[in-house]
Design a protein around this motif. Sequence first.
Motif, PDB file in Angstrom:
ATOM      1  N   ILE A 163       0.857  -1.179   0.000  1.00  0.00           N
ATOM      2  CA  ILE A 163       0.000   0.000   0.000  1.00  0.00           C
ATOM      3  C   ILE A 163       0.895   1.231   0.000  1.00  0.00           C
ATOM      4  CG2 ILE A 163      -1.857   1.223   1.167  1.00  0.00           C
ATOM      5  CD1 ILE A 163      -2.697  -1.552   0.371  1.00  0.00           C
ATOM      6  N   MET A 307      -4.448  -6.547   3.537  1.00  0.00           N
ATOM      7  CA  MET A 307      -3.803  -7.176   2.388  1.00  0.00           C
ATOM      8  C   MET A 307      -2.929  -8.342   2.838  1.00  0.00           C
ATOM      9  SD  MET A 307      -1.194  -5.498  -0.435  1.00  0.00           S
ATOM     10  CE  MET A 307      -2.465  -4.574  -1.294  1.00  0.00           C
ATOM     11  N   ASN A 318      -2.853  -7.295  -5.018  1.00  0.00           N
ATOM     12  CA  ASN A 318      -2.227  -6.367  -5.949  1.00  0.00           C
ATOM     13  C   ASN A 318      -1.862  -5.060  -5.249  1.00  0.00           C
ATOM     14  OD1 ASN A 318      -2.588  -8.101  -8.205  1.00  0.00           O
ATOM     15  ND2 ASN A 318      -4.742  -7.476  -8.306  1.00  0.00           N
ATOM     16  N   LEU A 320      -1.659  -1.275  -4.157  1.00  0.00           N
ATOM     17  CA  LEU A 320      -2.711  -0.262  -4.106  1.00  0.00           C
ATOM     18  C   LEU A 320      -2.082   1.089  -3.804  1.00  0.00           C
ATOM     19  CD1 LEU A 320      -5.765   0.366  -4.129  1.00  0.00           C
ATOM     20  CD2 LEU A 320      -5.798  -0.152  -1.682  1.00  0.00           C
TER      21      LEU A 320
END
Length: 333
Positions: A163, A307, A318, A320
């Motif tokens: 992130i 996540m 994925n 972010l």
Amino acid sequence: MQPRPTLKSLAATLGLHVSTVSRILNGAPEAAGRAASPEVVGRVRALARELNYRPNPQALSLKTQRSRDVGVLLPRLADPLAARLFEGIEDAAQAAGYSVFACPTQDDPRRSLDRAEKALQRQVAGLVLGDCHLGDTRLLDTLAAQRVPYVLVGRQQPGQPGIGCDDEAAGRAVAEHFLRKGRRRLGVLAGPAHSSPGQDALRGFAAACQQAGVPLAPEQVVHGAVSAQAGREQGERLLGLGVDAVFALDDLLALGVASAAQARGQLLGRELALVGYNDLPWAAELPVPLASVSVPAERMGRLALQMLLRRVDGKAANPLVLAPEVLLRASAG
């Protein structure tokens, strides 16, 4: 002395299977709802409270080969941004039935490897990494080889799960503001060269300057440590070049620049425009309120933990990127 209650003893008292009791008491909140009816969940939790049951994380690790602990590697716990990231991580972990512990690394890759190894000895469920150095993948390669789930937060590496914040867009927006205000002699205090947020923001800033026909010369960009004292020293170098606007990639650096400008008798927001980064709590309270880029650190932390737990469960995760906000206060001119 009463023997310490165990999952087995609780299950026997309630007439339930031990796995059902385990999912209710040791699983994530949503797992409890799938394990049994609300009435049974209530009975289990009431008995656990009555008998003062506490999970045994070591025993849990022996069975599952991982605990419900998560290690969080951060450069320095005293850093305000790191503290906000950790708060978000801890909030999300608590909601999911996990515990987290912080591992300060002093922004040293060798310490990161050591702290990660010590965390793995505790059979952690995974790691959140907030101290990655650009181009240094030793720790990431080690974790991947050992199939240890991890995510990055704040600092990013190409192709890695994590992130981050759109620091490049923030840098571009700050440069465009300076240019709209007629500033043409620009400078950047870019922080450590190994930190991706600073490098990404610098890239966006430089691209906007280049596009406007006001390219940055190498001497107009200063890399270095992050502190108010470092900001004053680095700021004096830029002010000596005659810059009329400074983008500092941390509010502490900006505070040092403001001090250097004051010592020269320059009026902040008039003779010198200044924008910081991270919007620390005191930024808006300075005599000349400091313009800054606000980063959603708590949200980044929460999303990073969520996540990580997806990766723990074997699901795809994925990268972010969240949007920052440029807060244009009086110092920006």
